[in-house]
Scaffold this active site. Sequence first.
Site, PDB file in Angstrom:
ATOM      1  N   LYS A   1       0.856  -1.193   0.000  1.00  0.00           N
ATOM      2  CA  LYS A   1       0.000   0.000   0.000  1.00  0.00           C
ATOM      3  C   LYS A   1       0.886   1.234   0.000  1.00  0.00           C
ATOM      4  O   LYS A   1       2.002   1.191   0.518  1.00  0.00           O
ATOM      5  CB  LYS A   1      -0.881   0.031   1.255  1.00  0.00           C
ATOM      6  CG  LYS A   1      -2.085   0.927   1.138  1.00  0.00           C
ATOM      7  CD  LYS A   1      -3.252   0.178   0.526  1.00  0.00           C
ATOM      8  CE  LYS A   1      -4.437   1.041   0.239  1.00  0.00           C
ATOM      9  NZ  LYS A   1      -5.596   0.220  -0.174  1.00  0.00           N
TER      10      LYS A   1
ATOM     11  N   ASP B   1      -7.109   4.206  -4.494  1.00  0.00           N
ATOM     12  CA  ASP B   1      -7.746   4.072  -3.175  1.00  0.00           C
ATOM     13  C   ASP B   1      -8.360   5.453  -2.900  1.00  0.00           C
ATOM     14  O   ASP B   1      -8.604   6.221  -3.853  1.00  0.00           O
ATOM     15  CB  ASP B   1      -6.719   3.674  -2.100  1.00  0.00           C
ATOM     16  CG  ASP B   1      -7.384   3.210  -0.797  1.00  0.00           C
ATOM     17  OD1 ASP B   1      -7.884   2.078  -0.756  1.00  0.00           O
ATOM     18  OD2 ASP B   1      -7.423   3.988   0.180  1.00  0.00           O
TER      19      ASP B   1
HETATM   20  P1  NDP Z   1     -12.972   7.713  -2.874  1.00  0.00           P
HETATM   21  O1  NDP Z   1     -11.907   8.705  -2.641  1.00  0.00           O
HETATM   22  O2  NDP Z   1     -13.508   7.522  -4.238  1.00  0.00           O
HETATM   23  O3  NDP Z   1     -14.205   8.013  -1.917  1.00  0.00           O
HETATM   24  C1  NDP Z   1     -14.047   8.071  -0.542  1.00  0.00           C
HETATM   25  C2  NDP Z   1     -15.379   8.441   0.087  1.00  0.00           C
HETATM   26  O4  NDP Z   1     -15.276   8.282   1.494  1.00  0.00           O
HETATM   27  C3  NDP Z   1     -15.760   9.883  -0.151  1.00  0.00           C
HETATM   28  O5  NDP Z   1     -17.148  10.003  -0.162  1.00  0.00           O
HETATM   29  C4  NDP Z   1     -15.151  10.580   1.063  1.00  0.00           C
HETATM   30  O6  NDP Z   1     -15.755  11.810   1.393  1.00  0.00           O
HETATM   31  C5  NDP Z   1     -15.424   9.556   2.134  1.00  0.00           C
HETATM   32  N1  NDP Z   1     -14.424   9.702   3.190  1.00  0.00           N
HETATM   33  C6  NDP Z   1     -13.081   9.636   3.067  1.00  0.00           C
HETATM   34  N2  NDP Z   1     -12.484   9.857   4.242  1.00  0.00           N
HETATM   35  C7  NDP Z   1     -13.474  10.063   5.117  1.00  0.00           C
HETATM   36  C8  NDP Z   1     -13.499  10.342   6.499  1.00  0.00           C
HETATM   37  N3  NDP Z   1     -12.362  10.444   7.205  1.00  0.00           N
HETATM   38  N4  NDP Z   1     -14.713  10.470   7.093  1.00  0.00           N
HETATM   39  C9  NDP Z   1     -15.859  10.366   6.376  1.00  0.00           C
HETATM   40  N5  NDP Z   1     -15.901  10.121   5.060  1.00  0.00           N
HETATM   41  C10 NDP Z   1     -14.722   9.957   4.445  1.00  0.00           C
HETATM   42  O7  NDP Z   1     -12.377   6.345  -2.301  1.00  0.00           O
HETATM   43  P2  NDP Z   1     -12.883   4.854  -2.562  1.00  0.00           P
HETATM   44  O8  NDP Z   1     -14.348   4.822  -2.785  1.00  0.00           O
HETATM   45  O9  NDP Z   1     -11.978   4.240  -3.552  1.00  0.00           O
HETATM   46  O10 NDP Z   1     -12.529   4.172  -1.161  1.00  0.00           O
HETATM   47  C11 NDP Z   1     -13.468   4.054  -0.101  1.00  0.00           C
HETATM   48  C12 NDP Z   1     -13.047   2.946   0.844  1.00  0.00           C
HETATM   49  O11 NDP Z   1     -12.973   1.701   0.131  1.00  0.00           O
HETATM   50  C13 NDP Z   1     -11.664   3.114   1.483  1.00  0.00           C
HETATM   51  O12 NDP Z   1     -11.692   2.557   2.774  1.00  0.00           O
HETATM   52  C14 NDP Z   1     -10.773   2.263   0.590  1.00  0.00           C
HETATM   53  O13 NDP Z   1      -9.605   1.844   1.265  1.00  0.00           O
HETATM   54  C15 NDP Z   1     -11.699   1.101   0.295  1.00  0.00           C
HETATM   55  N6  NDP Z   1     -11.393   0.285  -0.867  1.00  0.00           N
HETATM   56  C16 NDP Z   1     -11.251   0.865  -2.113  1.00  0.00           C
HETATM   57  C17 NDP Z   1     -11.008   0.074  -3.204  1.00  0.00           C
HETATM   58  C18 NDP Z   1     -10.937   0.637  -4.583  1.00  0.00           C
HETATM   59  O14 NDP Z   1     -10.804  -0.155  -5.523  1.00  0.00           O
HETATM   60  N7  NDP Z   1     -11.030   1.929  -4.794  1.00  0.00           N
HETATM   61  C19 NDP Z   1     -10.828  -1.382  -3.075  1.00  0.00           C
HETATM   62  C20 NDP Z   1     -11.054  -1.881  -1.745  1.00  0.00           C
HETATM   63  C21 NDP Z   1     -11.318  -1.055  -0.705  1.00  0.00           C
HETATM   64  P3  NDP Z   1     -14.990  13.183   1.080  1.00  0.00           P
HETATM   65  O15 NDP Z   1     -15.129  13.364  -0.396  1.00  0.00           O
HETATM   66  O16 NDP Z   1     -15.688  14.201   1.890  1.00  0.00           O
HETATM   67  O17 NDP Z   1     -13.556  12.990   1.498  1.00  0.00           O
HETATM   68  O1  2IT Z   2      -7.885  -1.696  -0.747  1.00  0.00           O
HETATM   69  C1  2IT Z   2      -7.818  -2.172  -1.902  1.00  0.00           C
HETATM   70  O2  2IT Z   2      -7.959  -3.394  -2.093  1.00  0.00           O
HETATM   71  C2  2IT Z   2      -7.605  -1.252  -3.019  1.00  0.00           C
HETATM   72  N1  2IT Z   2      -7.555  -0.051  -2.807  1.00  0.00           N
HETATM   73  C3  2IT Z   2      -7.424  -1.800  -4.403  1.00  0.00           C
HETATM   74  C4  2IT Z   2      -6.022  -2.305  -4.610  1.00  0.00           C
HETATM   75  C5  2IT Z   2      -5.699  -2.708  -6.028  1.00  0.00           C
HETATM   76  O3  2IT Z   2      -4.508  -3.013  -6.225  1.00  0.00           O
HETATM   77  O4  2IT Z   2      -6.552  -2.760  -6.899  1.00  0.00           O
END
Ligand code: NDP
Ligand code: 2IT
Length: 450
Positions: A130, A170
């Site tokens: 990461k 992420d």
């Molecule tokens: P994005 O940046 O696209 O979206 C994040 C969302 O979460 C936004 O709505 C953001 O709001 C909100 N957010 C972030 N930080 C906070 C906080 N401290 N308190 C409240 N709301 C918060 O990220 P993703 O959708 O990609 O990721 C979301 C989650 O999913 C994370 O935990 C990530 O690690 C996990 N994840 C992502 C993957 C991926 O493929 N993208 C894969 C597996 C897991 P704001 O805009 O106000 O910051």
């Molecule tokens: O938390 C996760 O699994 C991710 N943000 C995606 C990682 C990836 O390599 O696609």
Amino acid sequence: MSDLLDVKVNDFMAKVIAKNPGESEFHQAVKEVVESLMPIVEENPKYKYAKILERMTEPERVILFRVPWVDDNGEIHINKGYRIEMNSAIGPYKGGIRFHPTVNLGILKFLAFEQVFKNSLTTLPMGGGKGGSDFDPKGKSDQEVMRFCQSFMTELQRHIGADTDVPAGDIGVGGREIGYMFGQYKRLRNEFTGVLTGKGIEWGGSLIRPEATGYGCVYFADEMLKTRKESLKGKIAAVSGSGNVAQYAVEKLISLGAKVVTLSDSSGYIYDEGGITTEKLAYVLDLKNIRRGRIKEYAEKYDVKYVEGQRPWGEKCDVAFPCATQNEINEEDAKTLCKNDCMAVSEGANMPSTPEAVEVFLKNEILYGPGKAANAGGVAVSGLEMTQNSMRLPWSREEVDSKLKQIMVNIHETCVKYGKSSSGFINYVKGANIGGFIKVANAMLAQGIV
Ligand code: NDP
Ligand code: 2IT
């Protein structure tokens, strides 16, 4: 757990905390895993004597670097850049990059640690890593984000590669940022390889990668519900976040007949009693991905409730999908969800539930799918993107989606295999931790003391 195992876990954690002071999220992630694994390690001297757990909790490599960049007014800024290369026993390091002001070493180490188990569960050959930065993309122009990404990659490029370490998105890193980082990697190395996943479809990306985490998380919930002869049809769903994962979780929930009533961002949440429709979701995608606005604007546009500064868990729902960030469901939230008869929680985010919340879910025996299992669809399709890049042949939407679905079904089966108790209750935490561990541990044994 027996008293003796409790003592072993506490002794182990005391050492982890002493070696990694102040990294509370890392301690939290390790403790949960070690609680599941201590019985296995104690029963298997081969793991115990090879100090597998001690080795798995020490990253193979931590890279920390300076990221200087210049804003649109000519002012110079300096951010921190990180890449944690946690474990390469079963494949090249693989895992996302997070840009968020809260990013620090402990948060990235927790994410890299979780990633090792998650990637193993997918059955694809990927190690765990990461990275990220404390850079805040909010309020920055495209040009500023580009200059930051270029500076970040100028250092990171010497540490990564298609067979070494393959980052992805992420929080705060989506298609735009991956594009800028890929462009800089290509320019510096003069090679067009699958060094990042989540690429655009015209330049080596995979269909369904943007959708994969959200879709996968809903497929996982569906599998959990099937064990109780239930389905998502007609269920009321609460979703948190409104970014990549939340958006595609909502899309899949709508298509499976659920009614999604909430979305949130770090400022507050919206409650749409009538349910988020496909048209309203298109508005959210434009709001969040193009205009980069706040979820509050949804409430203004559609005249629904907006609650400032709160999370959506107080709203009544049958199924909950935390898709924002770590520790966004605390003990009180978990109790409220259970009191309101929520039957399943499927984690799109990484470690969104505090340990106390997890305990509430397990005590109430609801269907609780931890992130490392439920959100593995994203990295799984990243693995499929790597395969397509190696073959230099893209797969169709249907092909990738059916592989994704099968992977989620298999992860669910693995959780059942290792997590089902004699009473029939499935502890998905235990199942995911043990199921993810065995392959990595055996690979480490085979490869010697490295
Ligand atoms: P994005 O940046 O696209 O979206 C994040 C969302 O979460 C936004 O709505 C953001 O709001 C909100 N957010 C972030 N930080 C906070 C906080 N401290 N308190 C409240 N709301 C918060 O990220 P993703 O959708 O990609 O990721 C979301 C989650 O999913 C994370 O935990 C990530 O690690 C996990 N994840 C992502 C993957 C991926 O493929 N993208 C894969 C597996 C897991 P704001 O805009 O106000 O910051
Ligand atoms: O938390 C996760 O699994 C991710 N943000 C995606 C990682 C990836 O390599 O696609």
